[in-house]
Design a protein around this motif. Structure first.
Motif, PDB file in Angstrom:
ATOM      1  N   ASP A 116      -0.391  93.687  42.686  1.00 41.63           N
ATOM      2  CA  ASP A 116      -1.185  94.762  42.048  1.00 41.63           C
ATOM      3  C   ASP A 116      -2.366  94.330  41.693  1.00 41.63           C
ATOM      4  N   ARG A 117      -2.550  93.245  41.385  1.00 35.68           N
ATOM      5  CA  ARG A 117      -4.352  92.665  41.262  1.00 35.68           C
ATOM      6  C   ARG A 117      -5.029  92.969  42.490  1.00 35.68           C
ATOM      7  N   MET A 144      -5.864  96.452  43.114  1.00 35.10           N
ATOM      8  CA  MET A 144      -6.998  97.013  42.530  1.00 35.10           C
ATOM      9  C   MET A 144      -8.229  96.476  43.079  1.00 35.10           C
ATOM     10  N   ALA A 149      -8.962  98.152  46.231  1.00 39.02           N
ATOM     11  CA  ALA A 149      -9.611  99.611  45.998  1.00 39.02           C
ATOM     12  C   ALA A 149     -10.915  99.598  45.576  1.00 39.02           C
TER      13      ALA A 149
END
Lengths: 340, 531, 358
Positions: free
Chosen positions: A122-123, A126, A129
């Motif tokens: 997840d990190r 992000m 992104a």
């Protein structure tokens, strides 16, 4: 690798409805506590004595709050209003708190601390992104980005202009001048001119230039303290001020050179002006030189003269800015004088 | 339920609603619209650790609520204007005096508005208590190390709240424009003047001209009732949100780990205790607001720039700055066409700046010093970190000494000493006392570590015995028999609770209707005595 | 070795004692040094007017800042001394002491009302304040018996320091020509007879002589060299409290605080608390300027003094404390301690009850 759930698709590629009810039957822990479980304390029981005591406090609370209502209607004194209101609320609060402390499930219960952090994937997603999309934009559009940044930057600066500059004028000379001029007549707070016979030796009077005793600037900036040290003879406070103190009179700016409080505290025998705010002490015979405390400079002295009718006048204005120090203050403290 | 059958009798209606009745219906309706069931239950199950020192922040929070409530009352009557009027109100000794409208409306609030004086005094006491509680709460956070990762941001928000609370308090007590607070405004103007390069501009801009100007009370007013309270409320919201998200810290103890929170549940226990505490805080402030007079502005008279009183200390949260200003020697730099008044700039701007910046950077400083980058959910006992505790004690001693230095004249009068001697005493004490306090605290921490009292509900005594040579030795006492069961193992919050029926004795003299076993989980959780 | 020494168990107590001792010694030394320090003041005084015998203009200056000298206080009300002939309200002439020139009705014999009796001015003033010579009956000059009683009281209580003829000594100033108001003020407030003649400022204490005895002593001292001001009797009717408050804030609050609580001044001197003095004592203090108080004569009219006295007697001595317990009237210092100890402290105790100990 991110796990993105795709909507289930039927034949032909159109998404089909999913039965979500299955998800709603979630697995919630279903512990049950017996009524005599020590974790519950007295929550599931009826201990009479505790209940009675709490009830008494709540009754006191009700009485107090009702009494406050009555006291308000009767326009009772502040003390009655406060005690009724305070005792009432305190009683209600004490009762409620005691209820919570003694008659409600007290535990200890626990809940799990779920880690705040998300997974490494997840990190990374992000960060990706942010970086990837920004990279696409900025790397190729440097000029536009620069222009936009410059615009925002300048806006940020000029946005402060109305917030600051419109608030008031520039200082200009306002911190440097007072309303005292050559020949200004000394008047007291009621506008009465000061005659040399009006003050006994050891007397003290707050004076202003004639016409300014009721103005803001007069009271804040022009205010001057007039002291009569003796009944006759010149008071020479410093070299160069030989005729500044006729007939035993001296006058100093009342605005303390530390932080601007009026220096109204005069000790007659010690011949000391003491500022009440932070206890700077100024020797009156030596030109109001500070001998103790945080004040850095002597109080500026007003040169006095006695006109033919016997009234006190200023020979000139102050020879330096009055009051506390500030960046633009250039006049040396000992201008026109030197210690004797 | 997909098919709707209208119930014919009350019993059928009750049955149709299910086990939890109307409450279930409401929860269902809200959940359909807002999706609150799961989150709501988590919220109700939320655990709050019980230690008494965790409630200090609530004192601050509730006094803020009282400030807002009483403040709204005051805004309905206060006139923030420096326009001069002739007072012809209820308080006769001021009749005919020329005062500002701000002062006149404050006097009217005190004498002519019903409960006005109570509201004014409650507001003022609540402000003092607000700042005092923030400091006490901040000390607890500091000494237990609750500011460590992941809570550094919350610490920063807290320090900002302290600064804003102090500043808003200053603005607030300056609003009535009385002799004592007006002197404070004059001092604030001069402090602004002392700032190099921009001081005179800042001062003249803020006041709209030279002192006193005509606009400063209005500007203080809007800052005090709108701008700063909004920022404070937002920061409090962020502070509490972080607290909810990161969950509360706890002291180490039985069943407490870095991965759980142990305490009492939000509903009903914590809600009851905290609401009761709100009422008690309000009650205490109300009693103080009526029994202890604070800021009797009618005795001070209106502010006029040529008048001054003695014993004009500011309110206590600004008092430490006043003390710093008093003890500072008169060092002023004059040269190259400029003046730098260090005797003002250093104690009034640099000193508080250093203190607050030290507070802000402390988490980073400690991380650097201890090289500790891990997450901490369990608190330290202050004695286990003697260097940090000693540093905090030294800082508190410094602030307290500087605060006491602001009352040199009152102390000299009370103890009948020379004013000059008292001031010199504080000049020395401000340096010496923090050093002594820090060192003594450090030694005490080390001693208490050796004592080794157990962590738990029941503190174990330390038995002090004296050896033949005269040395004192402390040994922890044995645990008392029966204390072993004091600590309970933490359990998850139960879903169902069996309620004890009212005790009734049956024919045989035994209680009837007592529950006999643990419910399996799917039957009736609530047992009642059959009628 | 040093580390072991520092760990010795006597280090802490020794350091505490040493620290307290050093701090105390320093404070005492600085305080004592500060009290005695005063740069010698040289004034180039060109005296053009004749100074009356007994008036010591130079004594106020060459004495420097020595707070012991009451001479300044004694002589302040007598810049030129001597007597003059005035006409009383009944048209008859009588002898009156000269006391400055000043505007009319500002505390000098140049007032609207003048009463002569036995060739002596026995009272002067106006509707606001009447200044009277102390005597056995108002309106009469003091009789020989009255003066003899005063002389005897002076001999017993005052002459040991002030000398048998009130001419002063090393320990006490010359009282000849100070005027009856000064004497009566000092004796009725209990400042005199002094407890320790060499203290910085005579400490307040209960009066040892009655008001009547004080009046007799004042009459006798005045008879040696008549001087003004006489003992003021204030008529509080018709006073304007708002004016009084305003004048009090401008002239008095800087030393006595705005609530009249009194406070410490420089070098061990004090401005006393204003809750006890009678209207006469307040007016006397204003007109004579005792110890370090300035002399408010000439720059305040009698009606202004009356307003100040009324304000002090009514609002300072009986303050409106609608808000509750007044906390001593010292302002935010006391309020801060109450907020921290009672407010925050009390609430922390409540927290201690609510929460757990572990």
């Amino acid at each position: 690798m991110s796990e993105i759930e795709e909507a289930p698709r039927g034949d032909g590629g159109a998404p089909v409805a999913v039965d979500h009810d299955a998800e709603h039957r979630s697995a919630v822990p279903m512990p049950v506590a017996r009524f005599d479980d020590p974790h519950l304390g007295d929550a599931a029981r009826h201990p009479r004595r505790t209940e009675v005591i709490i009830a008494l406090f709540l009754i006191v609370g009700i009485a107090g709050v009702a009494a406050f209502g009555g006291a308000f209607v009767e326009n009772a004194s502040t003390q009655v209003l406060a005690v009724s209101f305070g005792v009432g609320l305190f009683g209600l609060g004490f009762g409620l708190t005691a209820w919570g402390k003694y008659l409600m499930p007290r535990g200890p219960f626990e809940e799990a601390r779920h880690e705040l952090r998300n997974s490494d994937s997840d990190r990374q997603a992000m960060a990706a992104a942010l970086v990837e999309r920004t990279g696409v934009v900025v790397k190729r559009r440097r000029v536009l980005g620069g222009l936009l940044g410059t615009g925002f930057g300048i806006f940020g600066v000029v946005a402060a202009f109305p917030l600051l500059r419109s608030l008031g004028p520039v200082p200009g000379k306002t911190l440097f001048v007072t309303d005292w001029r050559k020949g200004s007549l000394l008047v007291d707070v009621n506008g009465r001119p000061v005659h040399k016979d009006d003050l006994q030796p050891g007397g003290l009077l707050t004076v202003f230039p004639n016409g300014f005793e009721n103005t803001d600037n007069g009271q804040a900036v022009d205010q001057t303290v007039l002291i009569r040290l003796q009944s006759s003879g010149n008071i020479v406070t410093m070299r160069g001020r030989e005729n500044w103190g006729p007939d035993g009179f001296v006058a100093y700016s009342k605005v303390c050179t530390h932080l601007g409080c009026p220096v109204g505290l005069y000790e007659r025998q010690l011949e000391l002006l003491v500022c009440p705010c932070h206890q700077s002490m100024f020797k009156v015979r030596d030109g109001a030189v500070p001998t103790f405390g945080p004040a850095p400079r002597p109080l500026p002295q007003l040169p006095l003269t006695i006109d033919p009718d016997g009234y006190l006048r200023a020979q000139a204005g102050y020879n330096q800015p009055v009051g506390p120090g500030f960046w633009e203050r250039t006049t040396p403290a000992w201008e026109n004088t030197s210690p004797r | 339920m997909n098919t709707f059958v209208k119930p014919r009798t009350q019993r059928e209606a009750r049955a149709a609603r299910g086990r939890y009745g109307r409450v279930q219906q409401i929860v269902d309706e809200l959940d359909d619209r807002l999706g609150i069931a799961k989150g709501g239950r988590t919220f109700l199950d939320k655990i709050f650790p019980d230690h008494w020192s965790f409630m200090l922040g609530e004192i601050a929070l509730y006094s803020f609520i009282i400030l807002v409530a009483t403040g709204i009352f005051l805004t309905l009557y206060f006139v923030p204007s420096q326009t001069v009027v002739v007072y012809h109100g209820v308080y006769k000794p001021l009749d005919g005096m020329r005062v500002s409208e701000a002062y006149a409306s404050s006097i009217d609030l005190s004498f002519a508005v019903r409960a006005g004086l109570l509201m004014r005094q409650m507001h003022h006491w609540a402000a003092d208590i607000f700042v005092g509680a923030i400091v006490v709460h901040m000390a607890r956070i500091f000494f237990t190390g609750a500011f460590r990762k992941p809570r550094e941001l919350n610490w920063t928000i807290g320090v900002l709240l302290l600064i804003l609370a102090i500043f808003n308090g200053f603005l607030g007590y300056s609003l009535p424009d009385d002799l004592i607070s007006g002197t404070g405004i004059r001092i604030a103007y001069s402090i602004l003047l002392s700032i190099p390069f921009v001081g005179s501009y800042l001062a003249v801009w803020l006041f709209g001209g030279n002192f006193p100007g005509h606009i400063i009370i209005e500007r203080f007013y809007i800052l005090h009732v709108l701008i700063l309270p909004i920022i404070i409320a937002a920061l409090i919201g962020a502070h509490l949100t972080l607290l909810v998200r990161q969950k509360h810290t706890q002291f180490p103890g039985k069943g407490r780990t870095e991965h759980n929170v142990v305490g009492s549940p939000m509903y009903p226990t914590f809600m009851a205790k905290t609401t009761g505490f709100l009422l008690m805080v309000t009650g205490v402030i109300a009693v103080m607001g009526g029994l202890f007079q604070i800021n009797p502005i009618w005795q001070f008279g209106p502010y006029q720039a040529d008048k001054i009183s003695y014993a004009v200390q500011p309110d206590m949260y600004m008092g430490w700055l006043d003390g710093a200003l008093r003890i500072m020697p008169s060092w002023e730099w004059v040269g190259f066409g400029h003046t730098l008044p260090w005797e003002v700039f250093l104690p009034a701007v640099i000193f508080p700046g250093l203190i607050f910046n030290l507070c802000l950077v402390w988490p980073a400083f400690e991380r650097l010093f201890t090289k500790d980058q891990s997450i901490h959910q369990l608190l330290d006992r202050p004695r286990d970190r003697p260097k940090r505790t000693a540093a905090g004690a030294a800082m508190l001693a410094l602030i307290f000494m500087v605060f006491c230095a602001s009352s040199t004249d009152v102390l000299a009068n009370f103890f009948h000493l020379s004013l000059n001697a008292v001031l010199w005493f504080f000049r020395i004490a401000v340096v010496v006392v923090p050093i002594i306090a820090g060192w003594v605290t450090w030694r005490i921490c080390l001693e208490m570590q050796h004592g080794g009292t157990a962590i738990g509900r029941r503190k174990r005594a330390m038995v002090i015995s004296r050896t033949a040579e005269g040395e004192y030795v402390g040994v922890t006492a044995e645990q008392r028999p029966g204390d072993e069961g004091e600590e309970l193992e933490p359990l998850p919050v139960p879903r169902q609770i069996e309620v004890e029926p009212p005790a009734r004795l049956g024919a045989a003299g035994e209680p009837v209707g007592a529950s006999t076993g643990v419910d399996g989980g799917n039957g009736a959780g609530v047992r009642r005595v059959p009628r | 070795m040093l580390a072991r020494l520092l760990r010795h168990r006597m280090v802490l107590p020794a350091a505490l004692v040493a620290g307290v001792g050093v701090a105390g010694a320093l404070s005492v030394a600085v305080g004592a040094g500060a009290q005695g320090s005063s740069s010698p003041v040289q004034t180039t005084t060109t005296t053009t007017t004749t100074t009356a015998p007994g008036s010591s203009v130079t004594s106020t200056t060459t004495g420097g800042a020595n707070a012991n000298s009451v001479a300044g206080s004694a002589q302040a009300g007598k810049p030129t001394g001597g007597t003059q002939t005035l006409r009383g309200s009944n048209g008859r002439a009588c002898k009156a002491p000269t006391y400055g020139v000043g505007p009319a009705n500002s505390g000098t014999p140049r007032s609207s009302i003048r009463r002569c009796s036995g060739g002596q001015l026995v009272a002067y003033g106006n509707k606001a304040i009447l200044y009277q010579i102390p005597s056995q009956a108002s309106g009469q000059p003091p009789s020989q018996r009255y003066l003899a009683a005063g002389e005897s009281l002076f001999e017993q209580n005052c002459s040991s320091c002030h000398g048998p003829a009130a001419a002063g000594s090393a320990a006490a100033p010359n009282l000849v020509g100070v005027g009856p108001a000064t004497v009566e003020l000092w004796v009725t407030t209990g400042l005199m007879p002094a407890q320790t003649p060499l203290s910085v400022q005579a400490p307040p204490k209960p009066p040892r002589l009655s008001d009547a005895q004080a009046a007799e002593i004042a009459a006798w001292i005045n008879s040696l060299d008549p001087a003004a001001p006489y003992v003021p009797k204030v008529n509080l009717k018709g006073a304007n409290l708002a004016d009084g408050a305003s004048l009090f804030a401008l002239n008095c609050a800087a030393c006595h605080t705005i609530t009249g609580a009194g406070d410490a001044l420089a070098y061990g001197t004090f401005a006393p608390n204003l809750h006890k003095p009678t209207p006469t004592q307040i007016a006397s203090a204003i007109r004579t300027g005792p110890i370090n108080m300035p002399v408010f004569s000439g720059n305040l009219s009698d009606s202004q003094v009356r307003d100040i006295v009324a304000y002090v007697s009514e609002k300072i001595q009986h303050p409106t404390n609608n808000g509750g317990f007044g906390l001593g009237g010292v302002g935010p210092v006391a309020e801060g301690f109450v907020a921290l100890l009672v407010g925050v402290g009390g609430l922390v105790l409540v927290c201690y009850w609510i929460g757990e100990r572990a």
